[in-house]
Scaffold this active site. Sequence first.
Site, PDB file in Angstrom:
ATOM      1  N   TYR A  15     -17.423 -15.288   9.588  1.00 50.90           N
ATOM      2  CA  TYR A  15     -17.000 -13.885   9.177  1.00 50.90           C
ATOM      3  C   TYR A  15     -17.291 -12.741  10.116  1.00 50.90           C
ATOM      4  CZ  TYR A  15     -15.513 -15.938   4.756  1.00 50.90           C
ATOM      5  OH  TYR A  15     -14.969 -16.722   3.864  1.00 50.90           O
TER       6      TYR A  15
ATOM      7  N   ARG B 116     -14.407 -13.089  12.233  1.00 52.99           N
ATOM      8  CA  ARG B 116     -13.248 -12.504  11.795  1.00 52.99           C
ATOM      9  C   ARG B 116     -13.264 -11.053  11.551  1.00 52.99           C
ATOM     10  NH1 ARG B 116     -11.690 -15.528   6.265  1.00 52.99           N
ATOM     11  NH2 ARG B 116     -10.066 -14.153   6.302  1.00 52.99           N
TER      12      ARG B 116
ATOM     13  N   HIS C   3      -9.068 -11.262  -3.682  1.00 58.76           N
ATOM     14  CA  HIS C   3     -10.103 -12.281  -2.831  1.00 58.76           C
ATOM     15  C   HIS C   3     -11.195 -11.552  -1.983  1.00 58.76           C
ATOM     16  CE1 HIS C   3      -6.643 -15.539  -2.899  1.00 58.76           C
ATOM     17  NE2 HIS C   3      -7.318 -15.432  -4.308  1.00 58.76           N
TER      18      HIS C   3
ATOM     19  N   CYS D  14     -25.010  -9.215  -2.580  1.00 58.92           N
ATOM     20  CA  CYS D  14     -26.045  -9.751  -2.727  1.00 58.92           C
ATOM     21  C   CYS D  14     -25.730 -11.303  -3.061  1.00 58.92           C
ATOM     22  CB  CYS D  14     -26.826  -9.133  -3.667  1.00 58.92           C
ATOM     23  SG  CYS D  14     -28.521 -10.315  -4.217  1.00 58.92           S
TER      24      CYS D  14
ATOM     25  N   GLY E  85       5.041 -12.399   1.779  1.00 55.19           N
ATOM     26  CA  GLY E  85       4.216 -13.217   2.812  1.00 55.19           C
ATOM     27  C   GLY E  85       2.976 -14.078   1.857  1.00 55.19           C
TER      28      GLY E  85
ATOM     29  N   SER F  76       2.314 -17.807   0.501  1.00 55.55           N
ATOM     30  CA  SER F  76       2.703 -19.346   0.546  1.00 55.55           C
ATOM     31  C   SER F  76       2.962 -19.847  -0.803  1.00 55.55           C
ATOM     32  CB  SER F  76       1.986 -20.354   1.323  1.00 55.55           C
ATOM     33  OG  SER F  76       0.601 -20.094   1.000  1.00 55.55           O
TER      34      SER F  76
ATOM     35  N   GLU G 124       9.569 -18.612   5.412  1.00 57.55           N
ATOM     36  CA  GLU G 124       9.826 -19.850   5.054  1.00 57.55           C
ATOM     37  C   GLU G 124       9.740 -19.939   3.429  1.00 57.55           C
ATOM     38  OE1 GLU G 124       6.100 -21.888   6.785  1.00 57.55           O
ATOM     39  OE2 GLU G 124       6.857 -21.492   8.597  1.00 57.55           O
TER      40      GLU G 124
HETATM   41 ZN   LIG Z   1     -30.045  -8.728  -4.650  1.00 56.96          ZN
END
Ligand SMILES: [Zn+2]
Length: 235
Positions: free
Chosen positions: A59, A62, A112, A120, A181, A183, A209
């Site tokens: 992450y 990223r 997401h 936490c 966009g 899938s 696609e």
């Molecule tokens: Zn906590």
Amino acid sequence: MIHLAPTDRLFVLTGAGVSAESGLPTFRGAGGIWRTHRATDLATPEAFAADPQTVWQFYSWRREVHETCKPNAAHTALAELERRMSGRMYLCTQNVDELHERGGSQRVVHMHGELFRSRCSARCGREPFVDRGVYNALAEVPRCDCGAIIRPHVCWFGETPYFMDEIFRMLEQATVFAVIGSSGVVEPAASFAGMARHRGARTYYLGPEAPANATAFDRWFEGTAAELVPRLFSL
Ligand SMILES: [Zn+2]
């Protein structure tokens, strides 16, 4: 063209394809980062419990990649559309990046989670918070006040996406539903088009696609988001 009447309520769902032209690697498209990092190794609560350092390195990488990316024409067009529709557009994204916000969108529902938020890892009640930190060693990862280690505020495999009650409510109200966009593989988002259509909404898909859930759409606009979104909607 998708024609929007003054009474239409638009639900837009965006996926990795909307960010691809900003230089962010997509998860499932060609060259996706899941080709080199197995998702099941990195994006599960079990992986984090077993090896939080590797998950945080992923992450952190990223976050660093994201800093070099800019919103593209699709992001800015959606922000403009939000302004013009004054409250009748709902933007829900499967993306954890903040390119919609950087493109000017005022209200973005990140089902997401968000790459630049952490929370936490225990359920102590602390709200997710803004975190642009890069943690490559375990010792660098902050601890919560309760003592538990901090984790990315991202919905991992096996976890429930966020804002689902609100999303279902907005799907019921939508008269136009557009996917840009995504899938059509990842649930529950892959089912949204079928649900909206069942409630009478016109349903559209935009992407280079055909989606896996193609039968749920009235029409497919073939092309990339940056090419098509700026001229897709007419009010
Ligand atoms: Zn906590």
